[in-house]
Design an enzyme around this catalytic site. Structure first.
Site, PDB file in Angstrom:
ATOM      1  N   ASP A  48     -11.886 -10.720  -1.428  1.00 16.65           N
ATOM      2  CA  ASP A  48     -13.192 -10.943  -0.803  1.00 16.65           C
ATOM      3  C   ASP A  48     -14.176  -9.985  -1.460  1.00 16.65           C
ATOM      4  O   ASP A  48     -13.789  -8.965  -2.030  1.00 16.65           O
ATOM      5  CB  ASP A  48     -13.168 -10.805   0.724  1.00 16.65           C
ATOM      6  CG  ASP A  48     -12.538  -9.528   1.230  1.00 16.65           C
ATOM      7  OD1 ASP A  48     -12.640  -8.478   0.565  1.00 16.65           O
ATOM      8  OD2 ASP A  48     -11.923  -9.558   2.313  1.00 16.65           O
ATOM      9  N   HIS A  88     -10.130  -6.382  -2.540  1.00 19.04           N
ATOM     10  CA  HIS A  88     -11.212  -6.259  -1.563  1.00 19.04           C
ATOM     11  C   HIS A  88     -12.345  -5.518  -2.269  1.00 19.04           C
ATOM     12  O   HIS A  88     -12.349  -4.287  -2.359  1.00 19.04           O
ATOM     13  CB  HIS A  88     -10.739  -5.490  -0.330  1.00 19.04           C
ATOM     14  CG  HIS A  88      -9.691  -6.191   0.460  1.00 19.04           C
ATOM     15  ND1 HIS A  88      -9.923  -7.389   1.110  1.00 19.04           N
ATOM     16  CD2 HIS A  88      -8.396  -5.873   0.721  1.00 19.04           C
ATOM     17  CE1 HIS A  88      -8.821  -7.768   1.733  1.00 19.04           C
ATOM     18  NE2 HIS A  88      -7.883  -6.873   1.506  1.00 19.04           N
ATOM     19  N   GLU A  92      -5.815 -10.807  -1.975  1.00 23.91           N
ATOM     20  CA  GLU A  92      -6.646 -10.676  -0.769  1.00 23.91           C
ATOM     21  C   GLU A  92      -8.129 -10.620  -1.145  1.00 23.91           C
ATOM     22  O   GLU A  92      -8.903  -9.822  -0.605  1.00 23.91           O
ATOM     23  CB  GLU A  92      -6.245  -9.418   0.011  1.00 23.91           C
ATOM     24  CG  GLU A  92      -4.782  -9.380   0.403  1.00 23.91           C
ATOM     25  CD  GLU A  92      -4.385  -8.138   1.186  1.00 23.91           C
ATOM     26  OE1 GLU A  92      -5.272  -7.521   1.820  1.00 23.91           O
ATOM     27  OE2 GLU A  92      -3.190  -7.774   1.161  1.00 23.91           O
ATOM     28  N   GLU A 146       0.815  -1.222   0.000  1.00 26.35           N
ATOM     29  CA  GLU A 146       0.000   0.000   0.000  1.00 26.35           C
ATOM     30  C   GLU A 146       0.849   1.272   0.000  1.00 26.35           C
ATOM     31  O   GLU A 146       0.768   2.112   0.891  1.00 26.35           O
ATOM     32  CB  GLU A 146      -0.982  -0.029   1.177  1.00 26.35           C
ATOM     33  CG  GLU A 146      -1.918  -1.230   1.105  1.00 26.35           C
ATOM     34  CD  GLU A 146      -2.824  -1.382   2.315  1.00 26.35           C
ATOM     35  OE1 GLU A 146      -2.800  -0.510   3.205  1.00 26.35           O
ATOM     36  OE2 GLU A 146      -3.560  -2.391   2.366  1.00 26.35           O
ATOM     37  N   ASN A 173       2.326  -4.847  -3.289  1.00 25.18           N
ATOM     38  CA  ASN A 173       0.921  -5.203  -3.099  1.00 25.18           C
ATOM     39  C   ASN A 173       0.113  -3.953  -2.779  1.00 25.18           C
ATOM     40  O   ASN A 173       0.564  -3.089  -2.018  1.00 25.18           O
ATOM     41  CB  ASN A 173       0.840  -6.210  -1.934  1.00 25.18           C
ATOM     42  CG  ASN A 173      -0.499  -6.875  -1.786  1.00 25.18           C
ATOM     43  OD1 ASN A 173      -1.030  -7.428  -2.740  1.00 25.18           O
ATOM     44  ND2 ASN A 173      -1.055  -6.848  -0.582  1.00 25.18           N
TER      45      ASN A 173
END
Length: 454
Positions: free
Chosen positions: A271, A241, A269, A164, A205
């Protein structure tokens, strides 16, 4: 977090009959750990993809551990390898949970994805509250990377080295690292990680970089610059996400443009959250979204890993972070696969379809028993799904005969029993349950039947 339901039987059965009925009832309540004929990890392998999940190390036992081992070929420590976890006090290291995850992965022929070495969050107070010169800060970072990567040298397939780094507009995020060391903290971190483990793949990432936008373009330009400078960079992680119905239309295009730079891409990651409560329409939409993300990865050869950020809703960060939202993972809180699971499987070439009742189930139990009769109970519960009406059917194997029922309309023809909802209890919401009861005759034995919910 929701915990697994425990079935309690109150009974006056003989010891033998109690054991039989209780065992059968517990069997009915057990989750479907192996949802498809072919596990996701094997479907992924056939497509040249690693299929992973984030995990909590302390939970890697029982059904949670069984599903994690059977379905996934890669594990990512959700929190166990972050700086605040491994070095909460300066020079005092705690590797227990990280070691547990690595050992579990090795025992089940899984890769480990290290997460994460350099981040602006979840750092220890001694680090964030310290007053450091640039030289001191650089030494701290280099030592941390050398220590952690060195500890797991040869046992970690890939590291999310920098996490990030960008704002939404594509500018660098002002962090302890950027403010203290400048933009080259990224190149230095990658270089130090390569020195600590030359075999591990090194990634940058980030989130909200799944589609083509200002943030992902800044990341693209950084990776291109690092490649041109000879800085070791092997891959880009797209966190993914996502929100229901908002899979970026340019996802595959974006994956491809990073691949064209000569780096691998991982969905790290994944979801897909929804406004609660969930219902059939939302779960179907979620299935389509999971399928679309997986298909985009399958379509690009250098998209090498698809990792979900927790495979069960009971181990998801979403509900604690986004009030009123959740149900974001492929399994419900009781480890039953949701339609989303089948979306992933289908995109990987699997053909198994979900059961029509989704995440709803019926559990049969015996409440009390006497010489010629007994009282029975059936509880219908839903997690990750809902019902507007229901029907429970079963076949008695020892001549049992229902004489009276309540909270359901029950009929029996020979050994076959059908019980449908009453006018007032047909609706079973996600996370809710209804029960009905009955009296019946028995003689000799009273084995619990298997209940089918339709």
């Amino acid at each position: 977090m929701r915990s697994s339901r425990t079935l309690r039987l109150k009974t006056r059965l003989t010891t033998l009959v109690t054991g039989v009925a209780a065992a059968a009832a517990l069997l009915l309540a057990a989750p479907a750990s192996h949802a498809a004929d072919t596990p996701l990890r094997d479907l992924g392998a056939a497509k040249g993809k690693i299929v992973g999940t984030a995990v909590t190390g302390s939970k890697l036992t029982g059904t949670y551990g069984d599903v994690a081992a059977a379905q996934f070929s890669s594990l990512t420590p959700g929190n166990a390898m972050k700086w605040g976890s491994v070095e909460p006090a300066r020079g005092a290291f705690d590797w227990a949970e990280a070691d547990r995850i690595v050992a579990f992965a090795q025992a089940h022929s899984q890769q480990v994805r290290g997460h994460t070495l350099v981040w602006h969050n979840q750092n220890p107070n001694w680090l964030t509250n310290g007053s450091w010169t640039p030289a001191q800060l650089g030494d701290l970072l280099q030592n941390h990377i050398a220590t952690e990567v060195g500890r797991y040298k040869g046992r970690i397939a890939a590291w999310d080295v920098v996490n990030e780094a960008f704002n939404e507009d594509g500018t660098y995020r002002p962090t302890l690292w950027y403010n203290g060391l400048g933009a080259d903290y990224i190149a230095n971190a990658l270089t130090w990680a390569r020195a600590a483990d030359p075999a591990a793949k090194l990634y940058i990432n980030d989130y909200n970089v799944e589609g083509v936008n200002a943030k992902s373009t800044a990341l693209y330009n950084l990776v291109r610059s690092l490649k041109q400078r000879g800085v070791p960079i092997d891959g880009v992680g797209l966190q993914a996400h996502l929100v229901l119905g908002q899979v970026p239309a340019t996802l595959q295009q974006n994956i491809q443009r990073f691949a064209d730079l000569g780096v691998d891409v991982a969905i790290t990651e994944l979801d897909i959250r929804m406004t609660l409560p969930s219902d059939g329409a939302k779960l179907d939409r979620q299935k389509a979204d999971y399928k679309a993300v997986t298909a985009a990865c399958v379509a690009v050869a250098r998209c090498v890993n698809l990792t979900v950020w927790g495979f069960t809703d009971s181990d998801s960060w979403v509900e604690g972070t986004f009030p009123g939202e959740g149900a974001a993972t492929p399994y419900d809180g009781n480890y039953a696969p949701k339609p989303a699971y089948y979306g992933i499987a289908e995109a990987l070439g699997g053909t198994t379809a979900p059961p029509p009742t989704g995440g709803c189930k019926a559990v049969y139990s015996v409440g009390s028993q006497w010489n010629t009769g007994f009282t029975g109970n059936v509880t219908i519960s839903c997690s990750g799904a809902s019902l507007s009406s229901w029907k429970a059917t079963w076949t008695y194997g020892a001549g049992q005969q229902i004489t009276q029922a309540w909270s359901a309309d029950c009929t029996q023809s020979g050994p076959a029993v059908t019980c449908a909802n009453a006018s007032y209890n047909g609706t079973v919401p996600d996370g809710g349950s209804v029960s009905f009861g009955f009296n019946a005759n028995w003689s000799g034995s009273n084995p619990a039947p298997t209940v089918t919910l339709g």
